[in-house]
Each structure stands twice: as structure tokens, then as C-alpha cells.
Design a protein around this motif. Sequence first.
Motif, PDB file in Angstrom:
ATOM      1  N   GLN A   1      36.121  44.741  35.444  1.00 31.01           N
ATOM      2  CA  GLN A   1      37.575  44.639  35.559  1.00 31.01           C
ATOM      3  C   GLN A   1      37.978  43.332  36.248  1.00 31.01           C
ATOM      4  N   ILE A   2      37.261  42.975  37.291  1.00 33.16           N
ATOM      5  CA  ILE A   2      37.571  41.729  37.998  1.00 33.16           C
ATOM      6  C   ILE A   2      37.324  40.526  37.088  1.00 33.16           C
ATOM      7  N   SER A   3      36.233  40.571  36.337  1.00 34.98           N
ATOM      8  CA  SER A   3      35.901  39.436  35.466  1.00 34.98           C
ATOM      9  C   SER A   3      36.954  39.229  34.383  1.00 34.98           C
ATOM     10  N   GLN A   4      37.719  40.273  34.071  1.00 37.17           N
ATOM     11  CA  GLN A   4      38.733  40.181  33.024  1.00 37.17           C
ATOM     12  C   GLN A   4      40.078  39.686  33.539  1.00 37.17           C
ATOM     13  N   LEU A   5      40.219  39.508  34.846  1.00 37.14           N
ATOM     14  CA  LEU A   5      41.460  38.969  35.400  1.00 37.14           C
ATOM     15  C   LEU A   5      41.602  37.505  34.976  1.00 37.14           C
ATOM     16  N   ARG A   6      42.735  37.169  34.412  1.00 33.35           N
ATOM     17  CA  ARG A   6      42.934  35.833  33.858  1.00 33.35           C
ATOM     18  C   ARG A   6      43.451  34.860  34.911  1.00 33.35           C
ATOM     19  N   ARG A   7      42.940  33.669  34.835  1.00 30.16           N
ATOM     20  CA  ARG A   7      43.377  32.586  35.719  1.00 30.16           C
ATOM     21  C   ARG A   7      44.832  32.228  35.395  1.00 30.16           C
ATOM     22  N   PRO A   8      45.693  32.132  36.401  1.00 27.71           N
ATOM     23  CA  PRO A   8      47.104  31.806  36.131  1.00 27.71           C
ATOM     24  C   PRO A   8      47.300  30.329  35.841  1.00 27.71           C
TER      25      PRO A   8
ATOM     26  N   ALA B   1      42.876  41.662  42.992  1.00 25.61           N
ATOM     27  CA  ALA B   1      43.922  40.997  42.218  1.00 25.61           C
ATOM     28  C   ALA B   1      44.938  40.335  43.134  1.00 25.61           C
ATOM     29  N   ASP B   2      45.322  41.029  44.194  1.00 24.71           N
ATOM     30  CA  ASP B   2      46.273  40.440  45.143  1.00 24.71           C
ATOM     31  C   ASP B   2      45.705  39.166  45.757  1.00 24.71           C
ATOM     32  N   GLU B   3      44.416  39.209  46.081  1.00 23.74           N
ATOM     33  CA  GLU B   3      43.789  38.024  46.664  1.00 23.74           C
ATOM     34  C   GLU B   3      43.737  36.867  45.669  1.00 23.74           C
ATOM     35  N   LEU B   4      43.297  37.167  44.454  1.00 21.51           N
ATOM     36  CA  LEU B   4      43.110  36.098  43.468  1.00 21.51           C
ATOM     37  C   LEU B   4      44.436  35.469  43.058  1.00 21.51           C
ATOM     38  N   TYR B   5      45.446  36.288  42.804  1.00 22.21           N
ATOM     39  CA  TYR B   5      46.723  35.732  42.355  1.00 22.21           C
ATOM     40  C   TYR B   5      47.543  35.149  43.499  1.00 22.21           C
ATOM     41  N   GLY B   6      47.053  35.348  44.720  1.00 21.31           N
ATOM     42  CA  GLY B   6      47.674  34.685  45.858  1.00 21.31           C
ATOM     43  C   GLY B   6      47.056  33.336  46.145  1.00 21.31           C
ATOM     44  N   SER B   7      45.973  33.012  45.440  1.00 21.68           N
ATOM     45  CA  SER B   7      45.304  31.730  45.625  1.00 21.68           C
ATOM     46  C   SER B   7      45.754  30.749  44.554  1.00 21.68           C
TER      47      SER B   7
ATOM     48  N   PHE C   1      40.863  29.965  41.796  1.00 18.20           N
ATOM     49  CA  PHE C   1      40.821  31.292  41.170  1.00 18.20           C
ATOM     50  C   PHE C   1      39.442  31.624  40.615  1.00 18.20           C
ATOM     51  N   VAL C   2      38.893  30.758  39.791  1.00 20.97           N
ATOM     52  CA  VAL C   2      37.635  31.072  39.107  1.00 20.97           C
ATOM     53  C   VAL C   2      36.500  31.277  40.102  1.00 20.97           C
ATOM     54  N   GLU C   3      36.418  30.406  41.106  1.00 21.25           N
ATOM     55  CA  GLU C   3      35.349  30.530  42.098  1.00 21.25           C
ATOM     56  C   GLU C   3      35.452  31.845  42.864  1.00 21.25           C
ATOM     57  N   ARG C   4      36.669  32.179  43.278  1.00 22.00           N
ATOM     58  CA  ARG C   4      36.859  33.432  44.008  1.00 22.00           C
ATOM     59  C   ARG C   4      36.582  34.644  43.125  1.00 22.00           C
ATOM     60  N   ARG C   5      37.005  34.570  41.888  1.00 23.85           N
ATOM     61  CA  ARG C   5      36.742  35.688  40.968  1.00 23.85           C
ATOM     62  C   ARG C   5      35.243  35.890  40.792  1.00 23.85           C
ATOM     63  N   THR C   6      34.504  34.806  40.633  1.00 23.76           N
ATOM     64  CA  THR C   6      33.052  34.888  40.471  1.00 23.76           C
ATOM     65  C   THR C   6      32.405  35.547  41.694  1.00 23.76           C
ATOM     66  N   GLN C   7      32.889  35.202  42.868  1.00 22.60           N
ATOM     67  CA  GLN C   7      32.362  35.787  44.102  1.00 22.60           C
ATOM     68  C   GLN C   7      32.631  37.292  44.153  1.00 22.60           C
ATOM     69  N   ARG C   8      33.834  37.685  43.769  1.00 26.42           N
ATOM     70  CA  ARG C   8      34.180  39.111  43.832  1.00 26.42           C
ATOM     71  C   ARG C   8      33.416  39.910  42.771  1.00 26.42           C
ATOM     72  N   VAL C   9      33.192  39.313  41.627  1.00 26.40           N
ATOM     73  CA  VAL C   9      32.386  39.983  40.601  1.00 26.40           C
ATOM     74  C   VAL C   9      30.976  40.226  41.122  1.00 26.40           C
ATOM     75  N   ALA C  10      30.398  39.214  41.752  1.00 24.28           N
ATOM     76  CA  ALA C  10      29.044  39.338  42.298  1.00 24.28           C
ATOM     77  C   ALA C  10      28.983  40.410  43.376  1.00 24.28           C
ATOM     78  N   GLU C  11      30.005  40.464  44.213  1.00 20.55           N
ATOM     79  CA  GLU C  11      30.033  41.468  45.280  1.00 20.55           C
ATOM     80  C   GLU C  11      30.122  42.882  44.695  1.00 20.55           C
ATOM     81  N   ALA C  12      30.941  43.042  43.663  1.00 18.95           N
ATOM     82  CA  ALA C  12      31.062  44.360  43.040  1.00 18.95           C
ATOM     83  C   ALA C  12      29.746  44.791  42.406  1.00 18.95           C
TER      84      ALA C  12
END
Length: 220
Positions: A40-47, A7-13, A18-29
Motif C-alpha cells: 500500500q505504501i509503495s503505491q502512494l504516488r509522488r505529488p 501518508a500524512d508524513e509523505l504528503y507533508g514532505s 517523497f520517493v526516498e521516504r516512501r522507500t524507507q517506509r516500505v522497507a520498514e513495513a
Amino acid sequence: MDLDEVADELYGSSPEEFVERRTQRVAEARQAGDRTLAKQISQLRRPTRTAWMVNLLARADVTEINELLDLGRALQDAQQRAAGDDLRKLSKQRRVAVDALTRKAADLARAAGHAPTEATIQEVSQTLQAALADPAVADPVQRGRLTQAATYGGFGPGTQQPDSSTDLIAALAASATAQQQHRPGPDQDAAEPDQIAEPDPQAQRELEEAVRSWETAAGE
């Protein structure tokens, strides 16, 4: 990898990343076999752009954000105590603090390559106003994880609309009245406590200024 770290990484971008990074982190998890974390990561909303600016601000100087939220708590306390003098002073401090932080958020956005529009800058100001009053807004603002702009018409949880400024105005008026009642007029004898002096022009001006300030904040 855990949710807070991601979350810190995504909301700092930026919102564009955001969406591309979130997709990458979901795949890694998922690759790590942690389906719960992936969900949980997939549910983080794009700001939104406004939320991103506020997040930039919180990450740049958490001390100033904390001071702003402390000011909000002081305003709530002064309102509950019907402390007119404190309300006038704190209301001015609130206006100065919100204006300064809004300008700083705009500068940070420009430095990051995204010049904000006037509408976005106004939304940043409104969001900071909301964070002063609403813990549900203050928490993501403080953590730098806001997802969208916020507005708040009242001051403090549970305040009824549309009379959101009634308690504040009443507190200021009560304070001014009390001061006037205890201030002898030019023809008032000290032995006549029931006689009320004419309203003091300076106190009246201060009251009107504080009320205008508060009504402007509520309508921003």
C-alpha cells in the motif's frame, strides 16, 4: 505504523524527499512482516509541485479549505434552485476565496524554499476551482494528499460539456427576467400584469458580471 500515518508524513514532505521516504517506509513495513502495508505504501504516488503546494495549504489552515468547500456546496445548491441573486453573491465570494488561497499557497511554497512559477500558481488556482465542484478532487485536497493538479470545466458531478455553464447562465437569466417582469416600467399601469417593463440596466450589468465571472472560472 499504519497507512494513514505514513501518508500524512509523505504528503507533508517535499516532492524531492517523497520517493526516498516512501522507500524507507516500505522497507520498514516489510521488516515488520506487514507485506500488505508495504504494498500500500509503495503505491502512494509522488505529488507534483502544484499538488504539494495545495497540500501545504491544506495542512496550514484546514479551516479555510473547509470554508472553500462549503462555498462550493452552497453554489451547487443555488444553481439547483436557480437562485440568481445567491449565485451572483456566491460567485464573487468564490473568486475572492480562491484568489486569497492561491496567494497563500504561493507564500507557503516560498517560505519552504521553493518559489513557484506563474504556471504553477495558475495550476493551484485551477485545482482549487476543481475542488469546489468535484468531490473526487475535494477529498484529497481537504486531507492534504493531492498527487496532481486538477481542472474542472463544469460545475457539479455529471455536468455535460461543452455547455458546462448553461444551467448557471439560465438560472441567472431566469432570476433577472423574473425581477424585470415584476418591476413596473415608467409607463406601466399596475393593472396591466402582462406588460413587461424594459430590462433594468443594473440587473443586466449584474447578470453579465456573474456570467463573465463564471465563464472565467470554467476556463481557468
